[in-house]
Motif scaffolding. Sequence first.
Motif, PDB file in Angstrom:
ATOM      1  N   ARG A  24       7.767   3.899  -0.161  1.00 56.18           N
ATOM      2  CA  ARG A  24       6.366   4.337  -0.260  1.00 56.18           C
ATOM      3  C   ARG A  24       5.447   3.334   0.418  1.00 56.18           C
ATOM      4  O   ARG A  24       4.494   3.727   1.101  1.00 56.18           O
ATOM      5  N   VAL A  25       5.717   2.031   0.242  1.00 57.74           N
ATOM      6  CA  VAL A  25       4.930   1.014   0.936  1.00 57.74           C
ATOM      7  C   VAL A  25       4.976   1.275   2.432  1.00 57.74           C
ATOM      8  O   VAL A  25       3.943   1.308   3.111  1.00 57.74           O
ATOM      9  N   VAL A  26       6.169   1.492   2.962  1.00 56.26           N
ATOM     10  CA  VAL A  26       6.330   1.731   4.402  1.00 56.26           C
ATOM     11  C   VAL A  26       5.583   2.991   4.815  1.00 56.26           C
ATOM     12  O   VAL A  26       4.875   3.002   5.831  1.00 56.26           O
ATOM     13  N   GLU A  27       5.712   4.057   4.041  1.00 52.98           N
ATOM     14  CA  GLU A  27       5.061   5.331   4.372  1.00 52.98           C
ATOM     15  C   GLU A  27       3.544   5.231   4.378  1.00 52.98           C
ATOM     16  O   GLU A  27       2.875   5.997   5.077  1.00 52.98           O
ATOM     17  N   LEU A  28       2.976   4.320   3.589  1.00 55.26           N
ATOM     18  CA  LEU A  28       1.532   4.170   3.548  1.00 55.26           C
ATOM     19  C   LEU A  28       0.984   3.476   4.795  1.00 55.26           C
ATOM     20  O   LEU A  28      -0.216   3.511   5.047  1.00 55.26           O
ATOM     21  N   PHE A  29       1.854   2.857   5.576  1.00 53.47           N
ATOM     22  CA  PHE A  29       1.440   2.293   6.860  1.00 53.47           C
ATOM     23  C   PHE A  29       1.436   3.387   7.916  1.00 53.47           C
ATOM     24  O   PHE A  29       2.256   4.309   7.874  1.00 53.47           O
ATOM     25  N   ASP A  32       2.433   2.922  13.706  1.00 55.14           N
ATOM     26  CA  ASP A  32       2.309   1.676  14.482  1.00 55.14           C
ATOM     27  C   ASP A  32       1.495   0.631  13.713  1.00 55.14           C
ATOM     28  O   ASP A  32       0.900  -0.271  14.297  1.00 55.14           O
ATOM     29  N   GLY A  33       1.508   0.754  12.383  1.00 52.33           N
ATOM     30  CA  GLY A  33       0.749  -0.151  11.536  1.00 52.33           C
ATOM     31  C   GLY A  33       1.219  -1.594  11.658  1.00 52.33           C
ATOM     32  O   GLY A  33       2.343  -1.876  12.099  1.00 52.33           O
ATOM     33  N   VAL A  34       0.331  -2.502  11.261  1.00 51.75           N
ATOM     34  CA  VAL A  34       0.582  -3.936  11.381  1.00 51.75           C
ATOM     35  C   VAL A  34       0.487  -4.583  10.002  1.00 51.75           C
ATOM     36  O   VAL A  34      -0.487  -4.361   9.277  1.00 51.75           O
ATOM     37  N   LEU A  35       1.496  -5.386   9.658  1.00 52.52           N
ATOM     38  CA  LEU A  35       1.472  -6.240   8.481  1.00 52.52           C
ATOM     39  C   LEU A  35       1.455  -7.667   8.996  1.00 52.52           C
ATOM     40  O   LEU A  35       2.377  -8.094   9.693  1.00 52.52           O
ATOM     41  N   HIS A  36       0.371  -8.378   8.704  1.00 52.31           N
ATOM     42  CA  HIS A  36       0.205  -9.700   9.304  1.00 52.31           C
ATOM     43  C   HIS A  36      -0.165 -10.750   8.263  1.00 52.31           C
ATOM     44  O   HIS A  36      -1.309 -10.840   7.831  1.00 52.31           O
ATOM     45  N   SER A  37       0.826 -11.512   7.842  1.00 54.07           N
ATOM     46  CA  SER A  37       0.552 -12.736   7.091  1.00 54.07           C
ATOM     47  C   SER A  37       0.054 -13.710   8.140  1.00 54.07           C
ATOM     48  O   SER A  37       0.798 -14.074   9.054  1.00 54.07           O
ATOM     49  N   GLY A  45       4.833  -1.837  13.263  1.00 51.92           N
ATOM     50  CA  GLY A  45       5.609  -0.609  13.174  1.00 51.92           C
ATOM     51  C   GLY A  45       6.384  -0.504  11.869  1.00 51.92           C
ATOM     52  O   GLY A  45       6.758  -1.505  11.261  1.00 51.92           O
ATOM     53  N   ARG A  46       6.605   0.734  11.448  1.00 52.99           N
ATOM     54  CA  ARG A  46       7.264   0.979  10.167  1.00 52.99           C
ATOM     55  C   ARG A  46       8.666   0.381  10.084  1.00 52.99           C
ATOM     56  O   ARG A  46       9.040  -0.169   9.047  1.00 52.99           O
ATOM     57  N   ASP A  47       9.454   0.497  11.138  1.00 51.87           N
ATOM     58  CA  ASP A  47      10.811  -0.049  11.093  1.00 51.87           C
ATOM     59  C   ASP A  47      10.794  -1.558  10.911  1.00 51.87           C
ATOM     60  O   ASP A  47      11.564  -2.113  10.121  1.00 51.87           O
ATOM     61  N   ALA A  48       9.899  -2.238  11.617  1.00 58.17           N
ATOM     62  CA  ALA A  48       9.795  -3.691  11.488  1.00 58.17           C
ATOM     63  C   ALA A  48       9.278  -4.073  10.103  1.00 58.17           C
ATOM     64  O   ALA A  48       9.757  -5.042   9.500  1.00 58.17           O
ATOM     65  N   HIS A 106      -3.728   6.142   6.174  1.00 54.96           N
ATOM     66  CA  HIS A 106      -2.681   5.141   6.351  1.00 54.96           C
ATOM     67  C   HIS A 106      -3.287   3.783   6.686  1.00 54.96           C
ATOM     68  O   HIS A 106      -4.339   3.696   7.332  1.00 54.96           O
ATOM     69  N   VAL A 107      -2.568   2.747   6.283  1.00 50.61           N
ATOM     70  CA  VAL A 107      -2.971   1.389   6.618  1.00 50.61           C
ATOM     71  C   VAL A 107      -2.593   1.132   8.079  1.00 50.61           C
ATOM     72  O   VAL A 107      -1.432   1.259   8.452  1.00 50.61           O
ATOM     73  N   THR A 108      -3.586   0.820   8.893  1.00 51.34           N
ATOM     74  CA  THR A 108      -3.315   0.512  10.293  1.00 51.34           C
ATOM     75  C   THR A 108      -3.126  -0.985  10.509  1.00 51.34           C
ATOM     76  O   THR A 108      -2.429  -1.398  11.433  1.00 51.34           O
ATOM     77  N   GLU A 109      -3.753  -1.789   9.625  1.00 57.52           N
ATOM     78  CA  GLU A 109      -3.577  -3.239   9.686  1.00 57.52           C
ATOM     79  C   GLU A 109      -3.791  -3.810   8.299  1.00 57.52           C
ATOM     80  O   GLU A 109      -4.739  -3.445   7.604  1.00 57.52           O
ATOM     81  N   TRP A 110      -2.886  -4.720   7.910  1.00 57.14           N
ATOM     82  CA  TRP A 110      -3.011  -5.428   6.644  1.00 57.14           C
ATOM     83  C   TRP A 110      -2.894  -6.911   6.945  1.00 57.14           C
ATOM     84  O   TRP A 110      -1.842  -7.403   7.340  1.00 57.14           O
TER      85      TRP A 110
END
Length: 131
Positions: A24-29, A32-37, A45-48, A106-110
């Motif tokens: 579900r976390v992945v699906e909410l992105f 081509d969403g970005v997770l950036h610490s 991207g979802r796969d990454a 969807h989250v496009t950038e976090w």
Amino acid sequence: MDDAARLQVARDMVEAWNTMDWERVVELFAPDGVLHSVMQDPIVGRDAIRGRLAALTDGLERITLEIRTMGVVDGRVFIERRDVFDVKGHHGEVPAVGVLSVEDGHVTEWLEYYDRPTLLRGMGLAADFAH
């Protein structure tokens, strides 16, 4: 999207983390969403993101994202929180701030801001595990 809808996506994301529903976390992105610490390279991207979550949650017994403050500023959701978790027999608590850009549900950038050494100590790690 209006601010109420953006906040709902953020609440859904927090709930997915708190229930450890990683798909579900992945699906909410966005695809081509970005997770950036911010102290590391962004994950795109979802796969990454799915791969990063697998590494981050290995041995995770529980996690709670305790929201202190959440609101929208200039169309972005700001979440001040404390992450409380148990992983591989270690207990950790880390204050954090997340800044989410949300479009079309969807989250496009976090962007994540936290003290990395505090996180690593809470995970029982003496050294960084990934960049």
